[in-house]
Enzyme design. Structure first.
Site, PDB file in Angstrom:
ATOM      1  N   GLU A  72       0.844  -1.206   0.000  1.00 57.69           N
ATOM      2  CA  GLU A  72       0.000   0.000   0.000  1.00 57.69           C
ATOM      3  C   GLU A  72       0.871   1.244   0.000  1.00 57.69           C
ATOM      4  O   GLU A  72       1.869   1.314   0.709  1.00 57.69           O
ATOM      5  CB  GLU A  72      -0.895   0.023   1.246  1.00 57.69           C
ATOM      6  N   TYR A 101      -7.034   6.727  -0.435  1.00 59.51           N
ATOM      7  CA  TYR A 101      -7.887   7.834  -0.864  1.00 59.51           C
ATOM      8  C   TYR A 101      -7.831   8.893   0.229  1.00 59.51           C
ATOM      9  O   TYR A 101      -7.930   8.558   1.420  1.00 59.51           O
ATOM     10  CB  TYR A 101      -9.309   7.279  -1.003  1.00 59.51           C
ATOM     11  N   HIS A 148      -8.247   2.934  -3.795  1.00 55.47           N
ATOM     12  CA  HIS A 148      -9.177   3.057  -2.676  1.00 55.47           C
ATOM     13  C   HIS A 148     -10.208   4.137  -3.027  1.00 55.47           C
ATOM     14  O   HIS A 148      -9.927   5.071  -3.782  1.00 55.47           O
ATOM     15  CB  HIS A 148      -8.443   3.496  -1.400  1.00 55.47           C
ATOM     16  N   ARG A 193     -15.931   3.110   3.711  1.00 55.06           N
ATOM     17  CA  ARG A 193     -16.826   4.161   4.193  1.00 55.06           C
ATOM     18  C   ARG A 193     -16.078   5.471   4.371  1.00 55.06           C
ATOM     19  O   ARG A 193     -16.559   6.536   4.024  1.00 55.06           O
ATOM     20  CB  ARG A 193     -17.450   3.738   5.535  1.00 55.06           C
ATOM     21  N   TYR A 251     -11.594  -5.901  10.070  1.00 55.18           N
ATOM     22  CA  TYR A 251     -10.895  -5.505  11.304  1.00 55.18           C
ATOM     23  C   TYR A 251     -10.763  -6.705  12.235  1.00 55.18           C
ATOM     24  O   TYR A 251     -11.709  -7.031  12.961  1.00 55.18           O
ATOM     25  CB  TYR A 251     -11.677  -4.355  11.978  1.00 55.18           C
TER      26      TYR A 251
HETATM   27  P1  FAD Z   1     -17.971  -0.010   7.062  1.00 55.78           P
HETATM   28  O1  FAD Z   1     -17.786  -1.373   6.519  1.00 55.78           O
HETATM   29  O2  FAD Z   1     -19.128   0.783   6.550  1.00 55.78           O
HETATM   30  O3  FAD Z   1     -18.099  -0.141   8.659  1.00 55.78           O
HETATM   31  C1  FAD Z   1     -18.087   1.027   9.463  1.00 55.78           C
HETATM   32  C2  FAD Z   1     -18.721   0.711  10.813  1.00 55.78           C
HETATM   33  O4  FAD Z   1     -20.132   0.516  10.677  1.00 55.78           O
HETATM   34  C3  FAD Z   1     -18.198  -0.564  11.462  1.00 55.78           C
HETATM   35  O5  FAD Z   1     -18.173  -0.356  12.860  1.00 55.78           O
HETATM   36  C4  FAD Z   1     -19.248  -1.613  11.085  1.00 55.78           C
HETATM   37  O6  FAD Z   1     -19.280  -2.691  12.013  1.00 55.78           O
HETATM   38  C5  FAD Z   1     -20.518  -0.773  11.130  1.00 55.78           C
HETATM   39  N1  FAD Z   1     -21.571  -1.208  10.213  1.00 55.78           N
HETATM   40  C6  FAD Z   1     -21.436  -1.670   8.954  1.00 55.78           C
HETATM   41  N2  FAD Z   1     -22.655  -1.918   8.415  1.00 55.78           N
HETATM   42  C7  FAD Z   1     -23.584  -1.572   9.348  1.00 55.78           C
HETATM   43  C8  FAD Z   1     -25.017  -1.585   9.388  1.00 55.78           C
HETATM   44  N3  FAD Z   1     -25.743  -2.001   8.343  1.00 55.78           N
HETATM   45  N4  FAD Z   1     -25.647  -1.137  10.509  1.00 55.78           N
HETATM   46  C9  FAD Z   1     -24.916  -0.695  11.589  1.00 55.78           C
HETATM   47  N5  FAD Z   1     -23.555  -0.680  11.615  1.00 55.78           N
HETATM   48  C10 FAD Z   1     -22.910  -1.112  10.501  1.00 55.78           C
HETATM   49  N6  FAD Z   1      -9.780   5.603   5.068  1.00 55.78           N
HETATM   50  C11 FAD Z   1      -9.627   6.595   4.143  1.00 55.78           C
HETATM   51  O7  FAD Z   1     -10.105   7.730   4.352  1.00 55.78           O
HETATM   52  N7  FAD Z   1      -8.938   6.371   2.969  1.00 55.78           N
HETATM   53  C12 FAD Z   1      -8.414   5.151   2.677  1.00 55.78           C
HETATM   54  O8  FAD Z   1      -7.808   4.972   1.605  1.00 55.78           O
HETATM   55  C13 FAD Z   1      -8.554   4.081   3.624  1.00 55.78           C
HETATM   56  N8  FAD Z   1      -8.045   2.856   3.377  1.00 55.78           N
HETATM   57  C14 FAD Z   1      -8.234   1.836   4.269  1.00 55.78           C
HETATM   58  C15 FAD Z   1      -7.761   0.539   3.963  1.00 55.78           C
HETATM   59  C16 FAD Z   1      -7.924  -0.499   4.861  1.00 55.78           C
HETATM   60  C17 FAD Z   1      -7.411  -1.881   4.506  1.00 55.78           C
HETATM   61  C18 FAD Z   1      -8.572  -0.262   6.116  1.00 55.78           C
HETATM   62  C19 FAD Z   1      -8.721  -1.380   7.108  1.00 55.78           C
HETATM   63  C20 FAD Z   1      -9.070   1.001   6.425  1.00 55.78           C
HETATM   64  C21 FAD Z   1      -8.921   2.058   5.505  1.00 55.78           C
HETATM   65  N9  FAD Z   1      -9.417   3.352   5.757  1.00 55.78           N
HETATM   66  C22 FAD Z   1      -9.264   4.355   4.837  1.00 55.78           C
HETATM   67  C23 FAD Z   1     -10.105   3.637   7.029  1.00 55.78           C
HETATM   68  C24 FAD Z   1     -11.638   3.396   6.951  1.00 55.78           C
HETATM   69  O9  FAD Z   1     -12.220   4.355   6.084  1.00 55.78           O
HETATM   70  C25 FAD Z   1     -12.191   3.523   8.375  1.00 55.78           C
HETATM   71  O10 FAD Z   1     -11.719   2.473   9.173  1.00 55.78           O
HETATM   72  C26 FAD Z   1     -13.700   3.685   8.508  1.00 55.78           C
HETATM   73  O11 FAD Z   1     -13.952   4.092   9.842  1.00 55.78           O
HETATM   74  C27 FAD Z   1     -14.499   2.410   8.247  1.00 55.78           C
HETATM   75  O12 FAD Z   1     -14.513   2.081   6.938  1.00 55.78           O
HETATM   76  P2  FAD Z   1     -15.168   0.679   6.408  1.00 55.78           P
HETATM   77  O13 FAD Z   1     -15.140   0.736   4.944  1.00 55.78           O
HETATM   78  O14 FAD Z   1     -14.574  -0.459   7.111  1.00 55.78           O
HETATM   79  O15 FAD Z   1     -16.693   0.920   6.927  1.00 55.78           O
END
Ligand code: FAD
Length: 287
Positions: A17, A49, A76, A106, A142
């Site tokens: 990455e 991103y 991303h 997200r 996670y």
């Molecule tokens: P989601 O999958 O939407 O989950 C977010 C939260 O909501 C979690 O607690 C989940 O359990 C909960 N949830 C999901 N669905 C529901 C539902 N239907 N009802 C209630 N709760 C729900 N950030 C950046 O800004 N840019 C990047 O490029 C970036 N790259 C990343 C790469 C990796 C490999 C990782 C692990 C993280 C990265 N992040 C990045 C950080 C990420 O954006 C944050 O961790 C963010 O807080 C969660 O993103 P997610 O896509 O996992 O969210």
């Protein structure tokens, strides 16, 4: 090349990455760093991103620099602070540039008082991306549970829903104790999540990184690593060497236990990435 099928071929892969610069005038330098890492022949390279959905063009510029080196890029894309129209445009630009792989995220929630725009969760973005074209879609997971999930059981439940929305592979948040990953994979499989998982490894090579990583990711630092950070706090060269050795050992243990997909958080440091790749030259065949 679609990353989802690559990760299912049973071979051991190391991917990397990198992050884009915040400012436009840093693009040339970041592209050079990305290309130096691409020269190590990782299986693919992901480009993050910008926070709050800023600077999408910078992600694409670095992804193009990676592609110029014949390494598959993974762009991303975050959604929570963007409109559907904006995301549609970003995907259209990616498609026009030949990008086939997107990591659907997200992103960080808006500041208190500011509303979420049109996407609440990454699962909604996963569905939306598939409507926009033939992309291979990855997502985050996670091993220690996402901090906002309300517990690891709920987190796995939401992860299953996200995967069912059309996720082809997952990449984990960094972790420093392999037992945590093995436990996560067991729970994920029991929940019916069977897409390939890339294990995210972050080499910690400075003492400043230790606090930052714990604060940002909430990851648990095993006592074995805490001892390294304490012992070498005042010796940067020793800390770097020990951090490289720790990450190398973590990867060797993963591969020895059957994990085939390793994702290295390079922090845009080609020399550290190279040191780890060299240490693993007989364990993981690059290219
Ligand atoms: P989601 O999958 O939407 O989950 C977010 C939260 O909501 C979690 O607690 C989940 O359990 C909960 N949830 C999901 N669905 C529901 C539902 N239907 N009802 C209630 N709760 C729900 N950030 C950046 O800004 N840019 C990047 O490029 C970036 N790259 C990343 C790469 C990796 C490999 C990782 C692990 C993280 C990265 N992040 C990045 C950080 C990420 O954006 C944050 O961790 C963010 O807080 C969660 O993103 P997610 O896509 O996992 O969210």
């Amino acid at each position: 090349m679609k990353i989802g099928s690559l990760l299912r071929d049973g071979k051991v892969h190391l991917s990397c990455e990198v992050f884009p610069p915040k400012k436009f005038d840093g693009i040339a330098q970041a592209a050079q760093v990305a290309q130096e890492i691409a020269d190590l022949r990782p299986a693919f390279m992901s480009v993050t991103y910008g926070a709050a959905g800023s600077t999408p063009g910078h992600t694409l510029a670095i992804a193009k620099a990676v592609a110029e080196k014949d390494v598959t890029p993974l762009c991303h894309l975050t959604c929570v602070q963007s409109t559907r129209e904006h995301v549609r445009q970003v995907l259209s630009d990616m498609k026009a540039a030949g990008m086939e792989n997107v990591l659907a995220l997200r992103g960080d929630l808006p500041k208190e008082g500011e509303p979420v725009k049109e996407f609440a969760y990454a699962s909604e973005l996963v569905e939306f991306i598939h409507q926009q074209g033939d992309f291979c879609v990855g997502a985050a997971c996670y091993p220690e549970g996402h901090p906002e999930s309300g517990g690891r059981i709920k987190d796995i439940d939401y992860l299953k829903r996200k995967v069912d929305a059309g996720v082809d592979f997952l990449t984990t948040q960094m972790f420093f104790d392999n037992g945590i990953l093995y436990n996560f994979l067991y729970r994920a499989l029991r929940a019916g999540i069977d897409v390939p998982v890339c294990a995210g490894i972050m080499p910690i090579t400075t003492t400043q990184q230790v606090d930052r990583v714990v604060k940002l990711s909430g990851s648990i630092m095993p006592p074995r690593f805490a001892a390294i950070a304490d012992r070498f706090a005042d010796d940067p060269a020793a800390m770097t060497q020990a951090g490289i050795a720790f990450a190398t050992e973590q990867i060797i243990d993963l591969v020895a236990n059957g994990i085939t997909n390793i994702h290295l958080y390079t922090m845009n440091k080609p020399w550290i990435t190279k040191a780890i790749v060299d240490n693993l030259s007989h364990v993981i065949k690059m290219g």
